[in-house]
Enzyme design. Structure first.
Site, PDB file in Angstrom:
ATOM      1  N   ILE A 147      18.644 -24.637  -7.183  1.00  0.00           N
ATOM      2  CA  ILE A 147      18.517 -24.350  -5.748  1.00  0.00           C
ATOM      3  C   ILE A 147      19.870 -23.980  -5.157  1.00  0.00           C
ATOM      4  CG2 ILE A 147      17.898 -25.294  -3.493  1.00  0.00           C
ATOM      5  CD1 ILE A 147      15.887 -27.117  -4.943  1.00  0.00           C
ATOM      6  N   ASP A 166      30.807 -28.482  -7.610  1.00  0.00           N
ATOM      7  CA  ASP A 166      29.934 -29.136  -8.580  1.00  0.00           C
ATOM      8  C   ASP A 166      30.721 -29.350  -9.865  1.00  0.00           C
ATOM      9  OD1 ASP A 166      28.044 -30.004 -10.389  1.00  0.00           O
ATOM     10  OD2 ASP A 166      26.477 -28.663  -9.683  1.00  0.00           O
ATOM     11  N   ALA A 229      17.990 -32.071   0.142  1.00  0.00           N
ATOM     12  CA  ALA A 229      18.007 -32.697  -1.175  1.00  0.00           C
ATOM     13  C   ALA A 229      17.345 -34.065  -1.148  1.00  0.00           C
ATOM     14  CB  ALA A 229      19.440 -32.797  -1.688  1.00  0.00           C
ATOM     15  N   ARG A 230      17.999 -35.073  -0.508  1.00  0.00           N
ATOM     16  CA  ARG A 230      17.439 -36.419  -0.393  1.00  0.00           C
ATOM     17  C   ARG A 230      18.088 -37.116   0.801  1.00  0.00           C
ATOM     18  NH1 ARG A 230      13.828 -34.999  -2.738  1.00  0.00           N
ATOM     19  NH2 ARG A 230      12.881 -35.681  -4.690  1.00  0.00           N
ATOM     20  N   ASP A 254      15.491 -32.153   5.926  1.00  0.00           N
ATOM     21  CA  ASP A 254      14.094 -32.103   5.506  1.00  0.00           C
ATOM     22  C   ASP A 254      13.589 -33.499   5.154  1.00  0.00           C
ATOM     23  OD1 ASP A 254      11.838 -30.473   5.161  1.00  0.00           O
ATOM     24  OD2 ASP A 254      12.150 -30.292   3.004  1.00  0.00           O
ATOM     25  N   GLU A 259      16.012 -43.459  12.698  1.00  0.00           N
ATOM     26  CA  GLU A 259      17.195 -43.641  13.546  1.00  0.00           C
ATOM     27  C   GLU A 259      17.819 -42.331  14.025  1.00  0.00           C
ATOM     28  OE1 GLU A 259      18.462 -45.156   9.366  1.00  0.00           O
ATOM     29  OE2 GLU A 259      16.606 -44.810  10.475  1.00  0.00           O
ATOM     30  N   HIS A 271       9.744 -32.529   5.711  1.00  0.00           N
ATOM     31  CA  HIS A 271       9.713 -32.387   4.251  1.00  0.00           C
ATOM     32  C   HIS A 271       8.889 -31.170   3.816  1.00  0.00           C
ATOM     33  CE1 HIS A 271       9.527 -34.658   0.133  1.00  0.00           C
ATOM     34  NE2 HIS A 271      10.345 -33.607   0.126  1.00  0.00           N
ATOM     35  N   GLY A 273      10.321 -28.394   2.321  1.00  0.00           N
ATOM     36  CA  GLY A 273      11.070 -27.572   1.381  1.00  0.00           C
ATOM     37  C   GLY A 273      10.226 -26.922   0.304  1.00  0.00           C
ATOM     38  N   ALA A 274       9.331 -27.678  -0.297  1.00  0.00           N
ATOM     39  CA  ALA A 274       8.495 -27.148  -1.380  1.00  0.00           C
ATOM     40  C   ALA A 274       7.063 -26.898  -0.921  1.00  0.00           C
ATOM     41  CB  ALA A 274       8.494 -28.114  -2.555  1.00  0.00           C
TER      42      ALA A 274
END
Length: 393
Positions: A147, A166, A229-230, A254, A259, A271, A273-274
């Protein structure tokens, strides 16, 4: 006949890849050979002793107890890259949402439903939603997997100056990266030089709270962060504080958390994304084909806990052995086979961390129960199974 227990709504195109003469699918099957799921959170108690493999139609496996599966010799598959284009497109949309104040303008305009002079009202208020262009701005991409590479390349094509960070980039990912994408030596360097940051790393012990008070101190003022991502990659409280001080001007995620809902500068997305037909189909087809190849041939591709391992068939009996990656186990396995008068026609042995995986083609085409008992009695062997090619044919 293999029994596959299904969780969630798996794309019909994916399920159609199963041969009905070899596979039985169901949500309430007992003692299944494998599990296929999308977002279902799988508890260890729900994984019966009959399960050989679990496949997730998606990239993340946080909802699967991978460590416990590894201990039990259960192969866990995911589908890296199958939804990459879908996520990439939403990230590009998020770049524009974070810059052009589109959602704020839409929300304001929706509230004007009873205004009689709408055109005049728009002309008076549209200055409130003035944004900035992304062309010429600097984007930092953290994580250059399937991605991240697509996002970096697409952003560069839109005129952005892109840098990537990375330290574990793969050779294949590097080949796919545009030559115009620059390499950043550190996270701090990327934070300091970027107008936008896009996160594309898995959630691990090393990446949890990657975006925190310390990393935000290095940020260029007014930084915009995109998280597709998360949620655990970002410390929500510290992002909230950075939005209030102006360190951050926008946070698009996403993975919304309570909070941050309603906070100025936060654009929450549910959420998505996919969530495209194409991504769901791609993930399902990929997951099903990986399961089939594993159950029918013992081959492994895209497992998160076992090594990639495959072997062309040469005989009618194939032995699969999963064992701890310690000395002398393989020699003991081969010794048992030799004592039973079995000839190894071909074999492959691969290991990942503390686990070794073996595919062994045997002749003559027989493997007695006593042989399996002896193999399972070897200290360090986790599971064994035999695949009878003539039965599957």
């Amino acid at each position: 006949m293999f029994d596959i227990k299904i969780y969630d709504n798996i794309s019909p195109l994916g399920l159609s890849q199963f041969d009905s003469e070899k596979y039985r699918l169901g949500r309430d099957l007992s003692a299944p050979n494998a599990i296929l799921l999308r977002s279902h959170s799988l508890s260890p108690i729900a994984i019966e002793s009959s399960v050989l493999a679990i496949a997730r139609a998606g990239a993340g496996v946080n909802s699967i107890p991978v460590d416990i599966c590894t201990e039990r010799g259960i192969t866990v598959f995911n589908t890296p890259g199958a939804n990459a284009n879908s996520v990439k497109e939403l990230v590009i949309a998020a770049l524009l949402l974070s810059s052009r104040r589109i959602h704020e303008g839409i929300n304001w305009l929706t509230s004007q439903i009873n205004v009689s002079q709408l055109t005049e009202a728009i002309e008076k208020k549209k200055y409130l939603f003035t944004g900035s262009e992304i062309a010429g701005k600097k984007l930092g991409v953290i994580g250059l997997g399937s991605i991240g590479v697509l996002v970096a390349n697409a952003a560069e094509q839109l005129g952005m100056k892109v840098s990537g960070y990375d330290p574990f980039i793969s050779v294949s990912a590097a080949w796919g990266l545009s030559s115009g994408v620059r390499r950043s030596e550190s996270l701090n360097q990327l934070m300091a030089n970027s107008d936008y940051i896009s996160l594309h790393v898995p959630l691990t012990q090393d990446t949890e709270n990657l975006i925190n008070e310390n990393s935000l101190k290095k940020a260029k003022p007014g930084l915009r962060i995109l998280n597709f991502a998360r949620d655990g990659l970002v410390n929500a409280d510290e992002v909230k504080a950075a939005l209030k001080t102006g360190t951050l001007s926008c946070y698009v995620t996403d993975f919304p958390v309570p909070e941050l809902l309603g906070e100025k500068g936060v654009i929450p997305i549910p959420h998505l994304g996919a969530s495209t037909t194409e991504a769901e189909e791609n993930c399902a087809v990929m997951a099903v084909n990986q399961l089939k190849n594993f159950l029918e041939n013992g081959n492994i591709r895209n497992s998160v806990n076992f090594p990639n391992c495959s072997l062309e068939s040469t005989g009618s009996i194939r032995l699969i052995v999963v064992n701890k990656n310690v000395p002398n186990i393989l020699s003991q396995i081969l010794s048992v086979l030799a004592q039973e008068g079995l000839n190894v026609e071909d074999m492959v042995n691969r290991h990942q961390d503390q686990i070794a995986y073996n595919i062994i083609e045997l002749s003559p085409p027989r493997l007695y129960p006593d042989s399996m008992k002896q193999l399972n009695a070897i200290d360090g062997v986790i599971i064994t199974r035999q695949i009878c090619r003539d039965i599957l044919a």
